[in-house]
Write a protein that holds these residues in place. Structure first.
Motif, PDB file in Angstrom:
ATOM      1  N   ASP A  62     -17.314  29.942  44.638  1.00 40.04           N
ATOM      2  CA  ASP A  62     -17.346  31.216  45.346  1.00 40.04           C
ATOM      3  C   ASP A  62     -17.729  30.986  46.807  1.00 40.04           C
ATOM      4  N   THR A  63     -16.922  31.495  47.763  1.00 42.90           N
ATOM      5  CA  THR A  63     -17.260  31.419  49.193  1.00 42.90           C
ATOM      6  C   THR A  63     -17.363  32.799  49.819  1.00 42.90           C
ATOM      7  N   SER A 120     -22.316  35.212  48.209  1.00 49.07           N
ATOM      8  CA  SER A 120     -22.802  33.888  47.814  1.00 49.07           C
ATOM      9  C   SER A 120     -23.536  33.179  48.949  1.00 49.07           C
ATOM     10  N   TRP A 121     -23.633  33.817  50.104  1.00 44.27           N
ATOM     11  CA  TRP A 121     -24.235  33.142  51.251  1.00 44.27           C
ATOM     12  C   TRP A 121     -25.746  32.973  51.058  1.00 44.27           C
ATOM     13  N   ARG A 133     -25.327  29.793  47.871  1.00 46.23           N
ATOM     14  CA  ARG A 133     -24.366  28.811  48.358  1.00 46.23           C
ATOM     15  C   ARG A 133     -24.926  27.390  48.234  1.00 46.23           C
ATOM     16  N   MET A 185     -20.043  23.719  53.682  1.00 46.49           N
ATOM     17  CA  MET A 185     -21.181  24.638  53.699  1.00 46.49           C
ATOM     18  C   MET A 185     -20.972  25.790  54.675  1.00 46.49           C
ATOM     19  N   LEU A 223     -17.151  30.756  54.863  1.00 41.47           N
ATOM     20  CA  LEU A 223     -17.662  32.096  54.526  1.00 41.47           C
ATOM     21  C   LEU A 223     -16.529  33.104  54.668  1.00 41.47           C
ATOM     22  N   THR A 240     -20.206  30.353  40.598  1.00 39.64           N
ATOM     23  CA  THR A 240     -20.236  31.624  41.314  1.00 39.64           C
ATOM     24  C   THR A 240     -21.636  32.213  41.372  1.00 39.64           C
ATOM     25  N   GLU A 241     -21.771  33.239  42.207  1.00 35.26           N
ATOM     26  CA  GLU A 241     -23.037  33.968  42.301  1.00 35.26           C
ATOM     27  C   GLU A 241     -23.162  34.874  41.087  1.00 35.26           C
TER      28      GLU A 241
END
Length: 803
Positions: A314-315, A319-320, A324, A369, A372, A401-402
Motif C-alpha cells: 500500500d502506498t 499508509s504514510w 509505511r 520510502m 506517496l 497494507t494498513e
C-alpha cells in the motif's frame, strides 16, 4: 653368500699407494697419521646409507676428512702425490684425472666451509648421502647388510689391516668423479646449504595469489552502514525473527491429509496434539502465547515448488508514517522466508494505478520510502493489477497494507473478488501492530500477530557528551603544571543561584562558578582557592557530611549520567565518581537523604551511596522527603555572611588588543603598563593606565585567541609571541604567564585583577605583591622590587637585546 661377502671385502681394504690406511682395526687415518674416522663411526654411517648401495670408500673417507675441518694444506699435498703417482703410471689419462681432481678439491673445500651443525652428527650422514648419490656400485641388499655386520663384528680385522693391491687410475678415478659430479651439481656453498636445509635443489617460486572474489555486503548490511536507513534495517531484522508464512493451501484437495511427518511448535489449532488439549485453560493459553504448544505436521503432498512470490504493498495516504515503515520492513523481510528460493517481485498500489518497485539496493529502498499516492484506498489499482498481470500458476500473492484501510475495503466489498486471488494479507497499524492472515477461498484466517518495538528503534538516543580537548603539555605554562594553583584566584563569574553554593560552618563558602570551577572562599579580602579545575555542567546538589567531608553531585537528565565529587576540605583533595542511570521518567529532582544521593523521577528513584560506592533503584513507595523540602529556590538571597564573602566580582584583564615592550622598556598590555612603584616593603606592582599612548618598540604577535588548553572547556587562553620566541599567555581566570625564549630566565605569572595590586609568582617558588592572592601558608615571599629585578626585568631585557 660367502662368495658375495668375499667379493665386498676388497672394497674395505686400503690399496697400496692410496692416501689412507687402517692404523689398526679401529682407526682409519691419512698416511701421514692424521685421523680420518673410527671403525664404529664408519659402520654407523654405512648402516644409515641406502642398504643396496655401497659407496666408494675413498670418496667417503675424503668427505669425512673434510667434515672434521681444520687445515687442508697437508692433506691436499698428500692427495696430490697420490694423483701424481697415478698419472705417472698412466700418462694418457692425465687430463681426465686432473679435471676430476680439481672439481673434487673444490667440493672438499666447500664442505670444510659448512657450519659444524651441517657436517656433524646425523647431518653428516645426510651430507654424505647427497654428495655420493651418483655412486654406481650396487650390491644385493643381503650382501651389503652382511658385509657391514661383519665389519662391525671384527671378522675382517686381519684382512683389512693388510695392504691391498696397488692403486690404479681405474680404481681411484671413480672416487674422484663421484666428488666432481657432486661439485658440478651444487657448485657453491649456498646451493649445498639450501639442499641440506630444505631437501630441495631449487626453492619453489612464490605461488600466484588468486584474486579472491569480492564479498559484497548484503542489503541489510548496507542499510545498517547508513544512518538514514539504520533504524529500518534493525526493524527488518526484528520482523524476520517473528515472521512466518506456512505453505499455502488453496483448497481441501491440496491439504496434506497423509500421515504425520513431524511435531512442530507452530501451526493451526485443529492440529494440536491431544495432550495439549488436556491442559487447563490457563496453562494451555500460556503455552500457545509462548509458542510452546506442540502441533502435528502432516506429510506434504507431491507438488511443484513455488517459482515466484508477488508482493503488493500500500502506498496510499493512509499508509504514510509508521505504517509505511512497517510495510517496507515486511517487504524486505519476505525474501528471508523463501520456501524454495522463489523470486520476489514488488508492486506499489496507488489509488488508481500500480507499478513495479525495486528493493534490491539501499538506493531503491530509500526511493521506495518516498512513494506517496494522494488517494485514500487502493481498491481500483488492486482490481487493475489482477486484470492486467498474468501470474504463473506457481505464484504466491501477498498484500501488505494498513489495517484500517483493509478492514474498510473488506467491509464495503470493494475487493470482494480480489480476496479470492490473494494468498496472504499482512496488516500494520500506527501502534506498530503486525497481523498476518492466510486467505483460502476468500476466507481470511489469522495466523499470528507481533508488535516490534518500533518506537524504541526510531526514538532519538541520549545526547552525547561533548568531548573535552585533551591537555596539550607543550603549551601549558608552568603555573598550570602544579597540583594546586600557586596563587589564589580572582573571584570572577561568581554564581547567582543557591544550588551552586554551600556555606560550611560559617567559615567558608564552596561554590561552582560560571567557569565550571570548584572554588573555596574564606573572606572578602582573600582570593578564591581552586579545589577542582573542572566540574561538568548540569544540576548541582551539595551535601556537607561534617568532619571536613563535602559531597557535590552533578547530574544531567538529558545524558542520564551523574558525577559525584568527594571533597576533603582539610586536605584539599577531590575524588570523582561517574555513573549512569536509566530514564526515571518526567522531571528529575536530586537530594542527599539517609547517607545516599537520590535522583528521583516520576516512575522510580536512582540512588548512590558515596561511602560504599553502591548504586541501585527503588520504587516510589519507599520513604522519601516531602517535595517541598527538595525544591531549590534559585532566586533565594544569600545570608549576610555569605554576602560579605561573595560581594566582590573582580574585573580581570583578558581581551587585550596589543602586547609588547614600549619605548621606556616596560611591558605594555593594551592601555596599561606593568610598573613597580614604591620602595622596600611598601613597593607594589600595578597596572598603570597611560594618559598618552607610548610607542610599542618590541611588539608581540598574537598566536591564538580563546583557545582551550586544559580539560575545562570554559577556561580559555590567549597567547602572544615576540620575535625572539618569548611568550605571554593570559587566561580568563585572571592570570598572565610569561615565558622567555632564554631557558636561564625563570618563568613567572601575575594576577590580572583590575584596580588591585598585582601578585606575582615565579616557577622557582618565590611569591611577591598583593597578599590578597597569596596563600596563608606561603613562606617564600620576597620584596616587590627584588621580584621585579630578578624575573620581570631580565625577561624584558632579553626581548630588547634580541630585537
Amino acid at each position: 653368500m660367502i662368495k658375495a661377502t668375499e667379493d665386498m671385502k676388497p672394497l674395505l681394504q686400503a690399496p697400496a699407494g692410496t692416501f689412507w690406511r687402517w692404523a689398526d682395526a679401529d682407526v682409519i687415518e691419512w698416511i701421514n697419521g692424521s685421523t680420518i674416522c673410527y671403525r664404529h663411526d664408519l659402520v654407523g654411517i654405512l648402516q644409515q646409507l641406502p642398504t643396496a648401495a655401497v659407496p666408494r670408500l675413498g670418496a667417503v673417507l675424503l668427505v669425512l676428512s673434510a667434515c672434521r675441518g681444520g687445515a687442508d694444506e697437508q692433506d691436499g699435498i698428500l692427495l696430490g702425490h697420490v694423483v701424481s703417482n697415478l698419472v705417472a703410471a698412466d700418462p694418457s689419462r692425465r687430463r681426465e684425472v686432473d679435471e676430476a681432481m680439481t672439481d673434487a678439491a673444490k667440493l672438499l673445500s666447500v664442505v670444510r666451509e659448512l657450519t659444524p651443525s651441517l657436517r656433524s652428527g646425523a647431518r653428516r650422514t645426510y651430507l654424505l648421502s647427497e654428495l655420493l648419490a651418483t655412486d654406481v656400485i650396487w650390491r644385493n641388499f643381503h650382501e651389503t647388510k652382511t658385509a657391514i655386520e661383519e665389519l662391525k663384528s671384527g671378522i675382517y680385522t686381519g684382512f683389512i689391516t693388510r695392504t691391498g693391491p696397488a692403486l690404479t687410475v681405474d680404481h681411484f678415478l671413480p672416487d674422484l668423479k663421484v666428488l666432481a659430479a657432486a661439485f658440478n651439481r651444487y657448485g657453491s656453498k649456498d646451493l649445498l646449504v639450501k639442499k641440506l636445509r630444505t631437501g630441495l635443489d631449487q626453492l619453489p617460486e612464490a605461488a600466484e595469489i588468486p584474486e579472491l572474489p569480492v564479498l559484497h555486503r548484503s542489503l541489510l548490511e548496507d542499510m545498517e552502514a547508513d544512518e538514514r536507513t539504520l533504524p529500518m534495517a534493525r526493524l527488518t531484522r526484528q520482523v524476520i525473527a517473528v515472521f512466518h508464512l506456512p505453505i499455502h493451501n488453496r483448497g481441501a484437495a491440496e491439504m496434506p491429509l497423509g500421515g504425520i511427518s513431524d511435531i512442530i511448535n507452530r501451526g493451526q489449532y485443529d492440529r494440536l496434539l491431544m495432550s495439549e488439549l488436556a491442559q487447563d485453560e490457563v496453562l494451555l493459553t500460556a503455552r500457545l502465547v509462548n509458542n510452546e504448544a506442540l502441533y502435528y505436521r502432516r506429510e506434504d503432498p507431491p507438488q511443484d515448488p513455488l517459482t515466484q512470490r508477488t508482493v503488493l504493498f500500500d502506498t496510499t495516504l493512509r499508509s504514510w508514517g509508521t505504517p509505511r515503515v512497517l510495510i517496507m520492513s515486511v517487504a524486505l523481510a519476505l525474501p528471508f522466508h523463501s520456501k524454495h528460493g522463489e523470486s520476489v517481485n514488488y508492486f506499489g498500489l496507488g489509488a488508481n494505478d500500480y507499478g513495479p518497485v525495486g528493493l534490491a539496493t539501499k538506493t531503491e529502498v530509500v526511493e521506495a520510502m518516498t512513494f506517496l499516492d494522494h488517494g485514500m484506498d487502493y481498491s481500483a489499482s488492486l482490481r487493475k493489477f489482477f486484470a492486467s498481470e498474468e501470474l504463473p500458476e506457481q505464484n504466491e500473492t501477498i498484500l501488505v497494507t494498513e489495517a484500517s484501510t483493509f478492514a474498510e475495503l473488506m467491509a464495503n466489498g470493494k475487493i470482494h473478488d480480489q480476496k479470492f486471488l490473494l494468498d496472504y494479507v499482512v496488516t500494520v497499524d500506527r501502534r506498530g501492530q503486525l497481523v498476518t492472515y492466510e486467505c483460502i477461498n476468500g476466507i481470511t484466517n489469522e495466523l499470528f500477530s507481533a508488535k516490534p518495538d518500533i518506537h524504541e528503534l526510531f526514538a532519538p538516543g541520549p545526547k552525547k557528551e561533548k568531548p573535552t580537548v585533551p591537555f596539550s603539555e607543550e603549551v601549558l605554562p608552568d603555573f598550570l603544571h602544579r597540583r594546586f594553583l600557586p596563587l589564589l584566584c580572582p573571584k570572577v563569574r561568581l554564581p547567582k543561584t543557591r544550588s551552586q553554593v554551600i556555606e560550611i560552618d560559617g567559615d567558608r563558602i564552596i561554590m561552582v562558578n560560571g567557569y565550571q570551577r570548584l572554588l573555596s572562599v574564606h573572606s572578602r579580602d582573600k582570593g578564591a582557592a581552586e579545589l577542582e579545575h573542572y566540574i561538568p555542567r548540569g544540576h548541582y546538589r551539595f551535601h556537607y557530611a561534617g568532619s571536613g567531608l563535602l559531597y557535590l553531585a552533578v547530574y544531567n537528565p538529558s545524558l542520564l549520567s551523574a558525577h559525584l565529587f568527594k571533597i576533603n576540605l582539610d586536605e584539599s583533595t577531590v575524588d570523582q565518581h561517574r555513573f549512569s542511570f536509566d530514564d526515571l521518567g518526567g522531571k528529575h529532582i536530586a537530594v542527599f537523604f539517609k547517607n545516599r544521593f537520590y535522583i528521583a523521577g516520576i516512575s522510580k528513584r536512582f540512588w548512590f551511596n558515596p561511602t560504599t560506592d553502591d548504586t541501585g533503584y527503588e520504587d516510589l513507595s519507599v520513604e522519601f522527603p516531602q517535595k517541598s523540602l527538595l525544591r531549590a529556590d534559585d532566586n533565594l538571597a544569600f545570608s549576610d555572611s555569605r554576602k560579605g564573602r561573595m560581594k566582590t566580582d573582580e574585573n580581570v584583564m583578558y581581551r587585550i588588543k596589543e602586547v609588547g615592550v614600549n619605548v621606556d622598556g616596560i611591558i605594555q598590555l593594551g592601555q596599561y603598563r606593568i610598573e613597580a612603584r614604591g620602595e622596600g616593603a611598601n613597593a607594589n606592582i600595578w597596572f598603570v593606565q597611560q594618559d598618552v599612548k607610548k610607542e610599542m618598540k618590541q611588539a608581540a604577535t598574537a598566536v591564538f585567541k580563546d583557545k582551550q588548553l586544559t580539560a575545562n572547556p570554559s577556561v580559555l587562553f590567549n597567547r602572544w609571541q615576540w620575535a625572539d620566541g618569548s611568550t605571554i599567555t593570559s587566561d580568563n581566570r585572571g592570570f598572565a604567564h610569561f615565558r622567555s625564549s632564554n631557558g636561564r630566565i625563570t618563568e613567572f605569572s601575575i594576577t590580572m585583577a583590575m584596580g588591585l595590586k598585582i601578585t606575582a609568582w615565579a616557577s622557582d617558588g618565590k611569591v611577591s605583591g598583593n597578599p590578597m592572592f597569596i596563600h596563608v601558608s606561603e613562606v617564600n615571599i620576597i620584596y616587590v622590587r627584588q621580584f621585579y629585578d630578578l624575573y620581570i626585568r631580565p625577561f624584558i631585557q632579553h626581548i630588547i637585546d634580541q630585537s
